[in-house]
Design an enzyme around this catalytic site. Structure first.
Site, mmCIF file in Angstrom:
data_model
loop_
_atom_site.group_PDB
_atom_site.id
_atom_site.type_symbol
_atom_site.label_atom_id
_atom_site.label_comp_id
_atom_site.label_asym_id
_atom_site.label_seq_id
_atom_site.Cartn_x
_atom_site.Cartn_y
_atom_site.Cartn_z
ATOM 1 N N HIS A 125 -2.968 5.334 -10.824
ATOM 2 C CA HIS A 125 -1.738 4.559 -10.966
ATOM 3 C C HIS A 125 -2.029 3.211 -11.627
ATOM 4 O O HIS A 125 -1.283 2.771 -12.504
ATOM 5 C CB HIS A 125 -1.081 4.342 -9.601
ATOM 6 C CG HIS A 125 -0.307 5.520 -9.106
ATOM 7 N ND1 HIS A 125 -0.919 6.682 -8.681
ATOM 8 C CD2 HIS A 125 1.036 5.724 -8.955
ATOM 9 C CE1 HIS A 125 0.007 7.544 -8.287
ATOM 10 N NE2 HIS A 125 1.203 6.988 -8.453
ATOM 11 N N HIS A 167 -5.777 3.614 -1.833
ATOM 12 C CA HIS A 167 -7.014 3.197 -2.486
ATOM 13 C C HIS A 167 -7.582 1.948 -1.829
ATOM 14 O O HIS A 167 -6.871 1.201 -1.170
ATOM 15 C CB HIS A 167 -6.770 2.883 -3.964
ATOM 16 C CG HIS A 167 -6.346 4.059 -4.785
ATOM 17 N ND1 HIS A 167 -7.236 4.992 -5.264
ATOM 18 C CD2 HIS A 167 -5.118 4.457 -5.208
ATOM 19 C CE1 HIS A 167 -6.586 5.908 -5.957
ATOM 20 N NE2 HIS A 167 -5.297 5.615 -5.918
#
Length: 215
Positions: A125, A167
């Protein structure tokens, strides 16, 4: 603390082990402290929307739809080059994830849905958002009035990956760095208007208006 799963036979250097452990601690502290900061708490509430807004499948499907709906010769160059960039990012991120094989965080908030895949580094992303932003700001500039919301989107997407516990901080920083490298590569191979029209002609298998493609 083992940072690799039992089936992983690679030996992680001690220095890297220490860096990864500190990254985990710093990420957990950041997520915990974000609840005390109004702006981050508000961002966390929109994290799922931001996740979808930069999802690879959403961008690919959306961009292909954009190409199909808007058959304008002035757009051929950005349409084709952005499509190549999106494919490039997906491939690069997949290869790096398969090589690095860092596991995603275990969410502290049990209400958070399961992670979409098991590997964490780098953040796709973050790389995709950075790549798109650099293309639209520096390589094929759009109107300057769109720069602030575009930069805000990239920043929000990157931070939301941490707040969603998808993450670690290093994963996001790595994704941003890879996005910049991908953008640099795209600037070197950027297709011309005629080259872009030729590729679209092949993909659509029909003649398009303009130059040698007109029938």
């Amino acid at each position: 603390m083992d940072l690799l799963q039992p089936e992983d036979k690679r030996k992680v250097p001690d220095v890297l082990q220490k860096i990864l452990r500190n990254d985990i601690k710093l990420t957990k502290k950041f997520v915990e402290n974000s609840q005390r900061i109004t702006a981050l708490r508000s961002l966390a509430n929109h994290a799922k929307f931001l996740e979808v807004s930069c999802h690879g499948i959403v961008w690919l499907a959306g961009w292909l739809t954009f190409i199909w709906l808007f058959n304008n010769s002035e757009m051929y160059q950005i349409q084709v080059n952005m499509l190549i960039a999106l494919f490039l990012d997906i491939v690069v991120i997949a290869v790096i994830k398969a090589f690095v094989r860092r596991r995603r965080p275990v969410p502290m908030n049990k209400l958070i849905p399961g992670n979409p895949d098991k590997y964490s580094f780098p953040s796709g992303h973050a790389s995709r958002a950075t790549l798109v932003a650099v293309i639209l700001i520096y390589i094929e500039p759009i109107s300057i009035i769109f720069y602030p919301p575009l930069i805000a989107w990239v920043t929000s997407v990157s931070i939301s990956r941490i707040l969603l516990e998808r993450h670690y901080i290093l994963d996001v920083l790595g994704g941003i760095g890879i996005g910049l490298i991908e953008a640099l590569f795209m600037s070197m191979i950027w297709l011309s208007q005629s080259g872009s029209a030729y590729i679209l002609n092949i993909l659509s298998d029909e003649k398009r208006d303009g130059g040698e493609f007109h029938v």
